[in-house]
Design a protein around this motif. Structure first.
Motif, short mmCIF file in Angstrom:
data_model
loop_
_atom_site.label_atom_id
_atom_site.label_comp_id
_atom_site.label_asym_id
_atom_site.label_seq_id
_atom_site.Cartn_x
_atom_site.Cartn_y
_atom_site.Cartn_z
N ARG A 9 0.64 -1.35 -0.25
CA ARG A 9 0.04 0.16 -0.17
C ARG A 9 0.96 0.77 0.26
N ARG A 10 1.17 1.72 -1.53
CA ARG A 10 1.34 2.86 -1.29
C ARG A 10 0.73 4.28 -1.95
N VAL A 11 1.03 5.45 -1.22
CA VAL A 11 0.01 6.55 -1.71
C VAL A 11 0.80 7.93 -2.07
N MET A 12 1.22 8.44 -3.06
CA MET A 12 1.53 9.29 -3.17
C MET A 12 1.14 11.27 -2.46
N LEU A 13 1.55 12.59 -1.55
CA LEU A 13 0.79 13.10 -1.38
C LEU A 13 1.68 14.15 -2.54
N ILE A 14 0.55 15.29 -2.50
CA ILE A 14 0.85 16.78 -3.38
C ILE A 14 0.49 17.47 -2.56
N PRO A 15 1.42 17.95 -1.90
CA PRO A 15 1.36 19.60 -0.74
C PRO A 15 0.29 21.13 -1.63
N PRO A 16 0.18 21.22 -0.54
CA PRO A 16 -0.78 22.71 -1.37
C PRO A 16 0.13 23.76 -2.20
N LEU A 17 -0.34 24.67 -2.24
CA LEU A 17 -0.05 25.49 -2.90
C LEU A 17 0.78 26.83 -2.63
N PHE A 18 2.23 27.16 -2.49
CA PHE A 18 2.50 28.54 -2.43
C PHE A 18 2.50 29.08 -1.00
N ASP A 19 1.99 29.84 -0.12
CA ASP A 19 2.21 30.07 0.66
C ASP A 19 1.41 29.01 1.73
N GLU A 20 0.28 28.29 2.20
CA GLU A 20 -0.13 27.07 2.09
C GLU A 20 0.13 26.01 1.61
N MET A 21 1.57 25.73 1.16
CA MET A 21 2.04 24.79 1.45
C MET A 21 3.42 24.81 2.58
N ASN A 22 4.08 26.33 2.73
CA ASN A 22 4.41 26.38 3.85
C ASN A 22 4.11 26.85 5.29
N ARG A 23 2.98 26.51 5.38
CA ARG A 23 2.27 26.74 6.42
C ARG A 23 1.09 25.30 6.81
N MET A 24 1.49 24.29 5.91
CA MET A 24 0.83 23.11 6.21
C MET A 24 2.12 22.04 5.98
N ARG A 25 3.26 21.73 5.59
CA ARG A 25 4.15 20.95 5.56
C ARG A 25 4.12 20.56 6.85
N LYS A 26 4.83 20.88 7.98
CA LYS A 26 4.91 20.15 9.45
C LYS A 26 3.26 18.89 9.50
N MET A 27 2.56 19.16 9.05
CA MET A 27 1.68 18.84 9.40
C MET A 27 1.47 17.40 8.42
N LEU A 28 2.13 17.62 7.34
CA LEU A 28 1.76 16.49 5.80
C LEU A 28 3.25 15.62 6.17
N VAL A 29 3.66 16.03 6.57
CA VAL A 29 5.29 15.37 7.20
C VAL A 29 4.84 14.66 8.70
N ASP A 30 3.42 15.12 9.22
CA ASP A 30 3.13 14.15 10.66
C ASP A 30 2.42 13.14 10.32
N VAL A 31 1.55 13.40 9.15
CA VAL A 31 0.60 12.58 8.82
C VAL A 31 1.48 11.30 7.92
N MET A 32 2.57 11.60 6.72
CA MET A 32 3.78 10.66 6.64
C MET A 32 4.15 10.27 7.70
N ARG A 33 4.28 10.18 8.23
CA ARG A 33 4.74 9.49 9.88
C ARG A 33 3.80 8.40 10.45
N ALA A 34 2.80 9.10 10.37
CA ALA A 34 1.50 8.26 11.05
C ALA A 34 0.81 7.19 9.52
N LEU A 35 1.04 7.27 8.73
CA LEU A 35 1.16 6.52 7.29
C LEU A 35 1.69 5.09 7.93
N GLU A 36 3.60 5.67 8.13
CA GLU A 36 4.40 4.38 8.25
C GLU A 36 3.83 3.33 9.40
#
Length: 216
Positions: A9-36
């Motif tokens: 089971r694998r998934v590719m995450l595409i982050p938000p664009l522009f400033d939203e990417m900066n504000r949400m990147r930590k959250m997305l990394v946490d999602v990846m760790r939780a998926l692991e």
């Protein structure tokens, strides 16, 4: 970034664009760790012109982003894509993939927010500009919006980009969002924060929802 669990089971995450990417990147990394921890492998590429990319953003187009996402999915043999907010407009080439989409917005909505930020910044510096004037300026050459330099083609393509509708998709929104969707996640709109932040409970809920979706 890639976190590859020993799982099919694998998934590719595409982050938000522009400033939203900066504000949400930590959250997305946490999602990846939780998926692991849920035995789901994940990959989150940098789009051309962002983060570690050597390509200047002002030379990038929406078509470039769409082709890059398509190529990355093909290279890693990934058929399940999770896009967040505005990045939903970058996955349109992957019509045959299965899509998990979080709180999608169309391109014009992204630009409108950035234009308003520019108008406010100009006002603080003693300049009077309008949304119409900035839109016209963006049509003739690069324009700086919220710290990002966008080329005219990227601006034009984004302005016309609608939220895609796929055959196999799951649209997930926050519990506070009353727009139509297939599921809701408890949490806060991190993309509205003034500074980058995280929400561990939301990250965990997103990971569980994605893992459950992958099993269907």
């Amino acid at each position: 970034m890639s976190l590859a669990a020993q799982s099919s089971r694998r998934v590719m995450l595409i982050p938000p664009l522009f400033d939203e990417m900066n504000r949400m990147r930590k959250m997305l990394v946490d999602v990846m760790r939780a998926l692991e921890t849920l035995e789901v492998g994940s990959i989150m590429p940098d789009l051309p012109g962002t983060n570690e990319s050597l390509v200047p953003l002002e030379l990038v187009t929406l078509t470039d982003w769409q082709k890059a996402v398509e190529t990355c999915a093909q290279q890693h043999d990934i058929s399940h894509i999770a896009s967040f907010r505005g990045s939903a407009v970058t996955v349109t080439n992957l019509r045959q993939a299965d899509h998990w989409i979080f709180s999608p917005i169309k391109g014009a909505t992204i630009l409108r927010t950035m234009l308003r930020t520019r108008v406010a910044a100009d006002k603080e510096s003693g300049q009077a500009t309008s949304l119409a004037e900035l839109t016209a300026l963006a049509g003739s050459g690069p324009i700086e919006l919220a710290g990002n330099i966008l080329g005219s083609r990227l601006f034009t393509e984004l302005n016309a980009a609608e939220i895609p509708d796929f055959i196999n998709q799951r649209v997930v929104r926050l519990e506070s969002d009353n727009k139509p969707g297939d599921g809701q996640i408890p949490g806060s709109a991190l993309w509205l924060r003034a500074e980058p932040d995280d929400d561990p409970a939301m990250s965990s809920a997103i990971a569980r929802d994605i893992a459950s979706w992958l099993e269907q």
